[in-house]
Scaffold this motif. Sequence first.
Motif, PDB file in Angstrom:
ATOM      1  N   GLU A 157       0.440  -0.994   0.212  1.00 39.78           N
ATOM      2  CA  GLU A 157      -0.087   0.147   0.361  1.00 39.78           C
ATOM      3  C   GLU A 157       0.803   1.377  -0.323  1.00 39.78           C
ATOM      4  O   GLU A 157       0.918   2.602  -0.485  1.00 39.78           O
ATOM      5  CB  GLU A 157      -0.813  -0.209   1.283  1.00 39.78           C
ATOM      6  CG  GLU A 157      -1.600   1.106   1.733  1.00 39.78           C
ATOM      7  CD  GLU A 157      -2.838   1.833   0.249  1.00 39.78           C
ATOM      8  OE1 GLU A 157      -3.395   2.442   0.516  1.00 39.78           O
ATOM      9  OE2 GLU A 157      -3.340   0.821   0.403  1.00 39.78           O
ATOM     10  N   LYS A 158       2.141   1.020   0.507  1.00 42.55           N
ATOM     11  CA  LYS A 158       2.827   2.460   0.835  1.00 42.55           C
ATOM     12  C   LYS A 158       3.720   2.556  -0.435  1.00 42.55           C
ATOM     13  O   LYS A 158       3.477   3.928  -0.810  1.00 42.55           O
ATOM     14  CB  LYS A 158       4.115   2.237   2.081  1.00 42.55           C
ATOM     15  CG  LYS A 158       4.663   3.280   2.085  1.00 42.55           C
ATOM     16  CD  LYS A 158       5.964   3.133   3.568  1.00 42.55           C
ATOM     17  CE  LYS A 158       6.690   3.978   3.453  1.00 42.55           C
ATOM     18  NZ  LYS A 158       7.479   3.504   4.331  1.00 42.55           N
ATOM     19  N   ALA A 159       4.085   1.861  -0.883  1.00 37.62           N
ATOM     20  CA  ALA A 159       4.333   1.429  -2.406  1.00 37.62           C
ATOM     21  C   ALA A 159       3.862   2.668  -3.243  1.00 37.62           C
ATOM     22  O   ALA A 159       4.124   3.515  -4.354  1.00 37.62           O
ATOM     23  CB  ALA A 159       4.833   0.266  -3.138  1.00 37.62           C
ATOM     24  N   LEU A 160       2.322   1.597  -3.295  1.00 42.36           N
ATOM     25  CA  LEU A 160       1.046   2.642  -4.203  1.00 42.36           C
ATOM     26  C   LEU A 160       0.960   3.930  -4.024  1.00 42.36           C
ATOM     27  O   LEU A 160       0.816   5.170  -4.887  1.00 42.36           O
ATOM     28  CB  LEU A 160      -0.325   1.802  -4.231  1.00 42.36           C
ATOM     29  CG  LEU A 160       0.088   0.595  -4.431  1.00 42.36           C
ATOM     30  CD1 LEU A 160      -1.317   0.052  -4.193  1.00 42.36           C
ATOM     31  CD2 LEU A 160      -0.440   0.947  -6.403  1.00 42.36           C
ATOM     32  N   ALA A 161       1.230   4.515  -2.472  1.00 42.57           N
ATOM     33  CA  ALA A 161       0.969   5.668  -2.014  1.00 42.57           C
ATOM     34  C   ALA A 161       2.089   6.220  -2.726  1.00 42.57           C
ATOM     35  O   ALA A 161       1.998   7.964  -3.134  1.00 42.57           O
ATOM     36  CB  ALA A 161       0.740   5.831  -0.899  1.00 42.57           C
ATOM     37  N   LYS A 162       3.307   6.041  -2.468  1.00 40.92           N
ATOM     38  CA  LYS A 162       4.870   6.626  -3.054  1.00 40.92           C
ATOM     39  C   LYS A 162       4.539   7.267  -4.444  1.00 40.92           C
ATOM     40  O   LYS A 162       4.953   8.335  -5.193  1.00 40.92           O
ATOM     41  CB  LYS A 162       5.672   5.755  -3.019  1.00 40.92           C
ATOM     42  CG  LYS A 162       6.275   5.793  -1.242  1.00 40.92           C
ATOM     43  CD  LYS A 162       7.696   4.918  -1.105  1.00 40.92           C
ATOM     44  CE  LYS A 162       7.721   4.624   0.075  1.00 40.92           C
ATOM     45  NZ  LYS A 162       9.086   4.192   0.805  1.00 40.92           N
TER      46      LYS A 162
END
Length: 211
Positions: free
Chosen positions: A202-207
Motif C-alpha cells: 500500500e505504501k508503494a502505491l501511495a509513493k
Amino acid sequence: MSTILYARVSTLDQNATHQRAQAEASGFKIDDALFEEGVSGVTTRLQDRPQGKRLYDKLRPGDTLVVRWVDRLGRNYQDVTEAIRDFMARGVVIRTVINNMTFDGATKDPVQKAVRDALIAFMAATAEAQAEATKSAQRVGIDARKGDETRYRGKKPSYDRATFEKVVDLLGNGAGASAIAKATGVSRQSVLRIRDDRANAEKALAKWDVA
C-alpha cells in the motif's frame, strides 16, 4: 419459500452482476436479489442500510438468505453475529457462496450449536480484522504522501489500486496465489508480496500516487 441474494457492493469490491453470477454458477436459484451500493459495512449496521432494511422486511420463515461471504453482511463483529442469530431465530437459513457454508437454527444438539456459533463468530471476526488491516494500510499510504516526495520511491508497482484491492479481497477469501495471479493479471510474485507485506505494498502505491 424464497431464496434471496444480498450483495453489498463498494467501489473496491466485486460488482453486483458478478456476485449474482457467482451465486447462480454455484447452483443457487435466486428468486430475488438486493444490492447495497456505496454503504460501509464497518460503520453502518445491516438493519440501518436501505437494502438491509428491505432484507429484514422480506425474509420469512423457511426462506434462504444467500451471501457471497459473511463480510457482505458487514465487517463489524457484533452487527454480523447479531444479524445471523436474528435470522436463524426467525427460521431463515443463511448460506454462503464461497465454501457453501450453511447456518440455520434447526439443530437442537448442543455440541452442533456450539460448533455452528463458534464458526459464525470466527468468520465475523475475520471480516472485521480484514477491514482493520485495510484501514491500517490506507493510513500508511496517507502518511507516505505527507512525507518528502523527493525521496527515492523504489520500483513502481505493476498494478493499480483497484487491482491491489481485488488481490486483497481474494486473499481474504482464501484464494491461492496462482489463482489470484490468473484472475487479476498480477504476477504470482507480486501477489505473494502483497500477501506477506500488505502495508508496504500500500505504501508503494501511495509513493507513486497510483490511482
